[in-house]
Design an enzyme around this catalytic site. Structure first.
Site, mmCIF file in Angstrom:
data_model
loop_
_atom_site.group_PDB
_atom_site.id
_atom_site.type_symbol
_atom_site.label_atom_id
_atom_site.label_comp_id
_atom_site.label_asym_id
_atom_site.label_seq_id
_atom_site.Cartn_x
_atom_site.Cartn_y
_atom_site.Cartn_z
ATOM 1 C CE LYS A 54 -3.715 -2.468 2.326
ATOM 2 N NZ LYS A 54 -4.331 -2.847 3.604
ATOM 3 C CD GLN A 98 -3.211 -4.505 6.883
ATOM 4 O OE1 GLN A 98 -3.133 -3.600 6.064
ATOM 5 N NE2 GLN A 98 -3.917 -5.598 6.668
ATOM 6 C CG ASP A 121 -9.627 -0.133 4.890
ATOM 7 O OD1 ASP A 121 -9.381 -0.430 3.705
ATOM 8 O OD2 ASP A 121 -8.967 -0.567 5.850
#
Length: 294
Positions: A54, A98, A121
């Site tokens: 990412k 995460q 997200d």
């Protein structure tokens, strides 16, 4: 005739070029650089790999990119304070924590602490609520990638029978909500199947578009698929090692048999996977663009 292979890698590459152009324009015209912070707790190898990918993608696109490596012993309060720091940072437009987190930290509490306007997200309940009523700001990344794959390959979603196998909060539920909206790239009739569904094959054989996120290798076989269906395989399962020592992967669909029956199908790897990080970048860009109106 064998199915057309829907390459997520190719579609993701095209979208990233669009993001790159928009990011340059945003910087030149408004002096805004999309900013993304990724927060990782501990050294879980899979998590480290995901976050590294990412961060690399963000930097390649010219984003302002920050990675916070936090020790596994961090307290919940300390992690909440770190999130609040970036909630207040005008250079940061997207915050990603995460998962998974250590057992002593409440994941729900952490995710809810992220400012919904920086929740790239798309998992905050505010953003899920906006999605359900058709006013989404951010779509969850994997479902968003699936929808873009369908749209950009010319699959007719409007009026289609869509069957989703799997009801997770990450894929199954949100992709169903997205595809039933009265909107472009949606407006489908959607059925969600799960572990308690009786006669799964009855439902999957009705699907014009079959989206499989079951978490079980090769769970969908050719006899469960309608001739000419479009099959989107979200699953990634490790089924052994190659002679070179690399993990052997397969999806939730029996690719070799189903590709002879479907009109189009995603491979594993190289299908849905590359789209997820790309949609995270698109959400971060959108958050940066929206910050001008704040």
């Amino acid at each position: 005739m064998a199915a057309k292979i829907i390459s997520g890698a190719e579609i993701a590459s095209a979208i990233r070029e669009e993001i790159r152009v928009d990011a340059i324009q945003l910087k030149e015209q408004h002096k805004i650089v999309p900013g993304l912070v990724t927060i990782i707790v501990g050294k879980n190898p899979a998590s480290v790999s995901y976050v590294t990918a990412k961060q690399k993608t963000a930097k390649d696109l010219g984003f302002y990119s920050v990675q916070e490596d936090v020790t596994e012993g961090v307290s919940e309060t300390e992690l909440l304070n770190l999130i609040n720091k970036y909630n207040s940072d005008p250079q940061i437009h997207g915050i990603l924590v995460q998962l998974p987190l250590p057992s002593h930290i409440n994941e729900t509490k952490i995710l809810y602490a992220i400012d919904p306007d920086k929740d790239v997200d798309g998992f905050h309940p505010v953003n899920i609520g906006r999605l359900v009523i058709g006013e989404a700001r951010f779509y969850p990344c994997t479902p968003y990638g699936i929808q873009q794959m369908l749209v950009r390959t010319g699959v007719a979603v409007d009026g289609a029978e869509v069957v989703v196998v799997g009801r997770s909060n990450i894929v199954g539920k949100p992709v169903a909500m997205m595809l039933l909206q009265k909107a472009k790239g949606a407006n489908a009739t959607v059925t969600i199947c799960h572990t308690a569904t009786k006669d799964l094959a009855f439902h999957t054989r009705r699907a014009d578009i079959l989206i499989v996120a079951a978490g079980r290798p090769k769970a969908i076989t050719a006899d469960m698929v309608k001739e000419g269906a479009v099959v989107i395989d979200v699953g990634v399962n490790r089924i052994g090692m190659t002679p070179e020592g690399k993990a052997k992967l397969c999806g939730d669909v029996d690719f070799d048999t189903v590709k002879e029956k479907a009109s189009a199908i995603t491979p594993v790897p190289g299908g849905v996977g590359p789209m997820t990080i790309t949609m995270l970048m698109l959400n971060t860009l959108r958050a940066a663009q929206r910050s001008m109106k704040a």
